[in-house]
Design an enzyme around this catalytic site. Sequence first.
Site, PDB file in Angstrom:
ATOM      1  N   LYS A  34      33.294  35.177  49.750  1.00 40.98           N
ATOM      2  CA  LYS A  34      33.555  33.811  50.226  1.00 40.98           C
ATOM      3  C   LYS A  34      34.578  33.703  51.347  1.00 40.98           C
ATOM      4  O   LYS A  34      34.648  32.679  51.999  1.00 40.98           O
ATOM      5  CB  LYS A  34      33.871  32.882  49.068  1.00 40.98           C
ATOM      6  N   ALA A  45      46.521  44.532  44.162  1.00 39.39           N
ATOM      7  CA  ALA A  45      46.942  45.310  42.993  1.00 39.39           C
ATOM      8  C   ALA A  45      48.070  46.251  43.395  1.00 39.39           C
ATOM      9  O   ALA A  45      48.027  46.874  44.452  1.00 39.39           O
ATOM     10  CB  ALA A  45      45.762  46.080  42.419  1.00 39.39           C
ATOM     11  N   GLY A  48      48.600  50.339  39.699  1.00 36.87           N
ATOM     12  CA  GLY A  48      47.651  51.445  39.820  1.00 36.87           C
ATOM     13  C   GLY A  48      46.559  51.406  38.774  1.00 36.87           C
ATOM     14  O   GLY A  48      46.245  50.349  38.224  1.00 36.87           O
ATOM     15  N   GLU A 115      53.833  52.175  32.503  1.00 32.52           N
ATOM     16  CA  GLU A 115      53.855  50.715  32.428  1.00 32.52           C
ATOM     17  C   GLU A 115      53.912  50.300  30.964  1.00 32.52           C
ATOM     18  O   GLU A 115      53.679  51.119  30.073  1.00 32.52           O
ATOM     19  CB  GLU A 115      52.610  50.116  33.096  1.00 32.52           C
ATOM     20  N   ASP A 223      34.621  31.405  39.842  1.00 33.00           N
ATOM     21  CA  ASP A 223      33.266  30.968  40.231  1.00 33.00           C
ATOM     22  C   ASP A 223      32.166  31.666  39.427  1.00 33.00           C
ATOM     23  O   ASP A 223      31.183  31.038  39.028  1.00 33.00           O
ATOM     24  CB  ASP A 223      33.006  31.240  41.724  1.00 33.00           C
ATOM     25  N   HIS A 244      51.410  37.477  33.612  1.00 37.02           N
ATOM     26  CA  HIS A 244      52.238  38.636  33.970  1.00 37.02           C
ATOM     27  C   HIS A 244      53.691  38.207  33.863  1.00 37.02           C
ATOM     28  O   HIS A 244      54.068  37.149  34.377  1.00 37.02           O
ATOM     29  CB  HIS A 244      51.912  39.091  35.399  1.00 37.02           C
ATOM     30  N   ARG A 290      52.498  43.032  27.496  1.00 34.48           N
ATOM     31  CA  ARG A 290      52.755  41.854  28.339  1.00 34.48           C
ATOM     32  C   ARG A 290      52.854  40.538  27.595  1.00 34.48           C
ATOM     33  O   ARG A 290      53.622  39.664  27.973  1.00 34.48           O
ATOM     34  CB  ARG A 290      51.621  41.709  29.336  1.00 34.48           C
ATOM     35  N   HIS A 351      47.812  35.692  35.400  1.00 33.75           N
ATOM     36  CA  HIS A 351      47.571  36.941  36.133  1.00 33.75           C
ATOM     37  C   HIS A 351      46.163  37.484  35.944  1.00 33.75           C
ATOM     38  O   HIS A 351      45.547  37.962  36.894  1.00 33.75           O
ATOM     39  CB  HIS A 351      48.584  37.975  35.633  1.00 33.75           C
ATOM     40  N   ARG A 386      44.945  42.540  27.643  1.00 36.09           N
ATOM     41  CA  ARG A 386      44.650  43.748  28.430  1.00 36.09           C
ATOM     42  C   ARG A 386      45.886  44.636  28.563  1.00 36.09           C
ATOM     43  O   ARG A 386      46.988  44.167  28.856  1.00 36.09           O
ATOM     44  CB  ARG A 386      44.189  43.345  29.831  1.00 36.09           C
ATOM     45  N   LEU A 392      41.484  47.837  36.844  1.00 35.80           N
ATOM     46  CA  LEU A 392      40.814  48.592  37.914  1.00 35.80           C
ATOM     47  C   LEU A 392      39.949  49.688  37.291  1.00 35.80           C
ATOM     48  O   LEU A 392      38.841  49.982  37.753  1.00 35.80           O
ATOM     49  CB  LEU A 392      41.850  49.180  38.872  1.00 35.80           C
TER      50      LEU A 392
HETATM   51  P1  FAD Z   1      38.284  40.858  43.037  1.00 35.19           P
HETATM   52  O1  FAD Z   1      38.932  42.060  43.572  1.00 35.19           O
HETATM   53  O2  FAD Z   1      39.144  39.675  42.787  1.00 35.19           O
HETATM   54  O3  FAD Z   1      37.121  40.417  44.031  1.00 35.19           O
HETATM   55  C1  FAD Z   1      36.432  39.214  43.813  1.00 35.19           C
HETATM   56  C2  FAD Z   1      35.531  38.958  44.992  1.00 35.19           C
HETATM   57  O4  FAD Z   1      34.615  37.913  44.685  1.00 35.19           O
HETATM   58  C3  FAD Z   1      36.259  38.509  46.245  1.00 35.19           C
HETATM   59  O5  FAD Z   1      35.645  39.153  47.336  1.00 35.19           O
HETATM   60  C4  FAD Z   1      35.971  37.020  46.327  1.00 35.19           C
HETATM   61  O6  FAD Z   1      36.016  36.468  47.613  1.00 35.19           O
HETATM   62  C5  FAD Z   1      34.565  37.013  45.781  1.00 35.19           C
HETATM   63  N1  FAD Z   1      34.098  35.732  45.271  1.00 35.19           N
HETATM   64  C6  FAD Z   1      34.590  34.984  44.253  1.00 35.19           C
HETATM   65  N2  FAD Z   1      33.834  33.884  44.072  1.00 35.19           N
HETATM   66  C7  FAD Z   1      32.840  33.932  44.999  1.00 35.19           C
HETATM   67  C8  FAD Z   1      31.764  33.084  45.329  1.00 35.19           C
HETATM   68  N3  FAD Z   1      31.524  31.939  44.681  1.00 35.19           N
HETATM   69  N4  FAD Z   1      30.954  33.429  46.345  1.00 35.19           N
HETATM   70  C9  FAD Z   1      31.180  34.570  47.050  1.00 35.19           C
HETATM   71  N5  FAD Z   1      32.199  35.408  46.785  1.00 35.19           N
HETATM   72  C10 FAD Z   1      33.012  35.092  45.768  1.00 35.19           C
HETATM   73  N6  FAD Z   1      44.878  45.681  37.749  1.00 35.19           N
HETATM   74  C11 FAD Z   1      45.120  46.981  37.504  1.00 35.19           C
HETATM   75  O7  FAD Z   1      44.343  47.629  36.788  1.00 35.19           O
HETATM   76  N7  FAD Z   1      46.198  47.596  38.073  1.00 35.19           N
HETATM   77  C12 FAD Z   1      47.077  46.943  38.870  1.00 35.19           C
HETATM   78  O8  FAD Z   1      48.031  47.530  39.365  1.00 35.19           O
HETATM   79  C13 FAD Z   1      46.872  45.550  39.107  1.00 35.19           C
HETATM   80  N8  FAD Z   1      47.734  44.848  39.875  1.00 35.19           N
HETATM   81  C14 FAD Z   1      47.430  43.535  40.179  1.00 35.19           C
HETATM   82  C15 FAD Z   1      48.277  42.827  41.031  1.00 35.19           C
HETATM   83  C16 FAD Z   1      47.948  41.538  41.405  1.00 35.19           C
HETATM   84  C17 FAD Z   1      48.860  40.775  42.325  1.00 35.19           C
HETATM   85  C18 FAD Z   1      46.770  40.940  40.905  1.00 35.19           C
HETATM   86  C19 FAD Z   1      46.401  39.550  41.313  1.00 35.19           C
HETATM   87  C20 FAD Z   1      45.946  41.629  40.025  1.00 35.19           C
HETATM   88  C21 FAD Z   1      46.278  42.928  39.655  1.00 35.19           C
HETATM   89  N9  FAD Z   1      45.462  43.655  38.779  1.00 35.19           N
HETATM   90  C22 FAD Z   1      45.718  44.967  38.540  1.00 35.19           C
HETATM   91  C23 FAD Z   1      44.179  43.107  38.335  1.00 35.19           C
HETATM   92  C24 FAD Z   1      43.072  43.654  39.249  1.00 35.19           C
HETATM   93  O9  FAD Z   1      43.555  43.748  40.562  1.00 35.19           O
HETATM   94  C25 FAD Z   1      41.851  42.773  39.247  1.00 35.19           C
HETATM   95  O10 FAD Z   1      41.470  42.489  37.938  1.00 35.19           O
HETATM   96  C26 FAD Z   1      40.691  43.511  39.935  1.00 35.19           C
HETATM   97  O11 FAD Z   1      41.080  43.891  41.233  1.00 35.19           O
HETATM   98  C27 FAD Z   1      39.478  42.631  39.982  1.00 35.19           C
HETATM   99  O12 FAD Z   1      38.507  43.263  40.770  1.00 35.19           O
HETATM  100  P2  FAD Z   1      37.111  42.551  40.977  1.00 35.19           P
HETATM  101  O13 FAD Z   1      36.332  43.416  41.879  1.00 35.19           O
HETATM  102  O14 FAD Z   1      36.555  42.182  39.672  1.00 35.19           O
HETATM  103  O15 FAD Z   1      37.483  41.163  41.702  1.00 35.19           O
HETATM  104  C1  SIN Z   2      51.444  45.556  37.926  1.00 30.11           C
HETATM  105  O1  SIN Z   2      51.596  46.332  38.863  1.00 30.11           O
HETATM  106  O2  SIN Z   2      52.358  45.150  37.208  1.00 30.11           O
HETATM  107  C2  SIN Z   2      50.081  45.037  37.650  1.00 30.11           C
HETATM  108  C3  SIN Z   2      49.389  45.924  36.758  1.00 30.11           C
HETATM  109  C4  SIN Z   2      48.225  45.244  36.114  1.00 30.11           C
HETATM  110  O3  SIN Z   2      48.019  44.044  36.257  1.00 30.11           O
HETATM  111  O4  SIN Z   2      47.507  45.946  35.411  1.00 30.11           O
END
Ligand code: FAD
Ligand code: SIN
Length: 541
Positions: A34, A45, A48, A115, A223, A244, A290, A351, A386, A392
Amino acid sequence: MRYDVDFLVIGSGIAGLSFSLKVAKSGQVAIVTKKEAMETSTNYAQGGIASVSDKYDSFDLHLNDTLQSGDGLCKEDVVEMVVKGGPARIRELIAWGVSFTRNNTDSNGLDLVLEGGHCKKRIVHAGDFTGRVIEQALLDSARNNENIAFFENHIAVDLITYSTRMKRGVVTAAHEDVCCGAYVLETKTNEVHTFRAKTTVLATGGAGKVYFYTSNPDIATGDGIAMAYRAGTLVANLEFVQFHPTCLYNPEAKNFLISETVRGEGGILIDSQGRAFMEDYSPQKDLACRDIVARAIDTELKKSGDDSVFLDITHKDPDFIKEHFPNIYKRCLSLGIEITKDPIPVVPAAHYMCGGVLVDMDGKTDVERLYAIGETACTGLHGANRLASNSLLEAIVYADRTAKSAIENLKKENALFCQDLPAWDPMGTMDSDEAIVVSHNWDEIRRLMWNYVGIVRSNKRLLRARDRIDMIEKEIHQYYWDFKITPDLVELRNLAVVADLIIQSAILRKESRGLHYNIQYPQKDDRHWQKDTILRRPFVG
Ligand code: FAD
Ligand code: SIN
């Protein structure tokens, strides 16, 4: 315009990209995303990926930590499958060009950190910007693949199902159904396209934006969960929203996370008087799971009336801090916080969504040819809470399994496209002259969820939230039918559905477990509630 593809992948985070890279050898892939493709939670993220990587660790230990954190609701076969799948997927990410931080002492060359909730150092990382490095490498590979086409600035509005009676893309699905693709709004032209697909994959990420304070980027509006629910799939465990414990508290910083690895490397939570308070709440202190840490901070803030607590890592060597947390160091410094000298003001924020679209071990939903992977899915890995850095991991392991299943399905069925899909019908709608309705409702939902459906819940607040969200949904529904759709309206409509589902699920669960805490039912009740909360949209005939 109509596009016909073998695989329609909605979302360009770790789940959508890694799935696409795997199926591209078997058919044409369209990735609809989107905003710009990089704009994902994955990209932000920090900590890790949890994966067993050295001789001091074992699959059993990772499995036990995950089960412990999940507080009785994890599916053990799923946990085992995901944990065991980790090492091969890490090797694959490396082959795709992800450059993890190295350490030649004891862990197959990978540097590992700790962690909360983990009994061993097992987080594989790239500095404190792991997500950015992964997202970039996967995007580079996908953009170089001639079978993958990107549709950036395209927002999916609704899934198209076979038995659907379609009226402007609003579906009324029977429960034995086939997914035929999706209606997608091109945000720059405001045109709605029909993507007809043999396989559709929801990889749309989480729903943090449903709360006023969140670590999530703007794309996280739930969505995929809302679209799947409207299309008649099962959704599960949406009461388990993870907060978080440590997001930066600073008026100028929108959504900046202070990684849990800061506590993993010795960071200590203190109050405004400098008192380390976590020892009052858990023997694991700052490295408890958490849910425990976030609730402890919530309690401390309510007691003291302070705006934030503080995360103190100043006792560590400044060079160590700068080397291990370059991203956090730089961001905090830009806001006037020198983390080698100053404790960091932090608060909990929404988070991660542990629940989502219910899927089996191959990522299949109960609608044929529709899969869900990544944060938008509920696989059974996370249970009620979680474990850090398991998200990831789940995304890459499930993308791999789902890709295999989707390729098989395509061959098995020699899948044909659905016939006679009607184009999107805007039906006499007008351009809106009342954008204020959208922005007001956005704001109201997010505040309502933060105040009434947050870290600590009560029956009274949940019922109040349900009454409010019912009224807001009616207003949005009316607006949706009267006016031409815009990306903001599409997201608002989804946000309201997800808020409603979280509230319904929280009302149903009459106990406290993991991330769901209700003061009226402060105990866990295994006899009645050691089960998922499953919802399905009532059939509208
Ligand atoms: P996302 O990476 O969120 O991708 C979603 C995609 O869907 C995006 O491209 C978005 O634009 C698209 N999208 C959404 N709705 C629509 C729509 N209607 N139409 C078209 N496109 C759409 N997890 C860990 O395991 N380790 C970490 O260290 C960690 N750190 C984090 C730090 C932060 C700040 C955050 C926010 C999260 C963190 N998490 C971590 C959680 C983890 O990053 C996410 O759960 C994971 O990246 C989700 O991946 P995904 O591919 O499911 O979705
Ligand atoms: C963090 O780096 O604290 C995020 C890790 C996670 O959401 O799993």
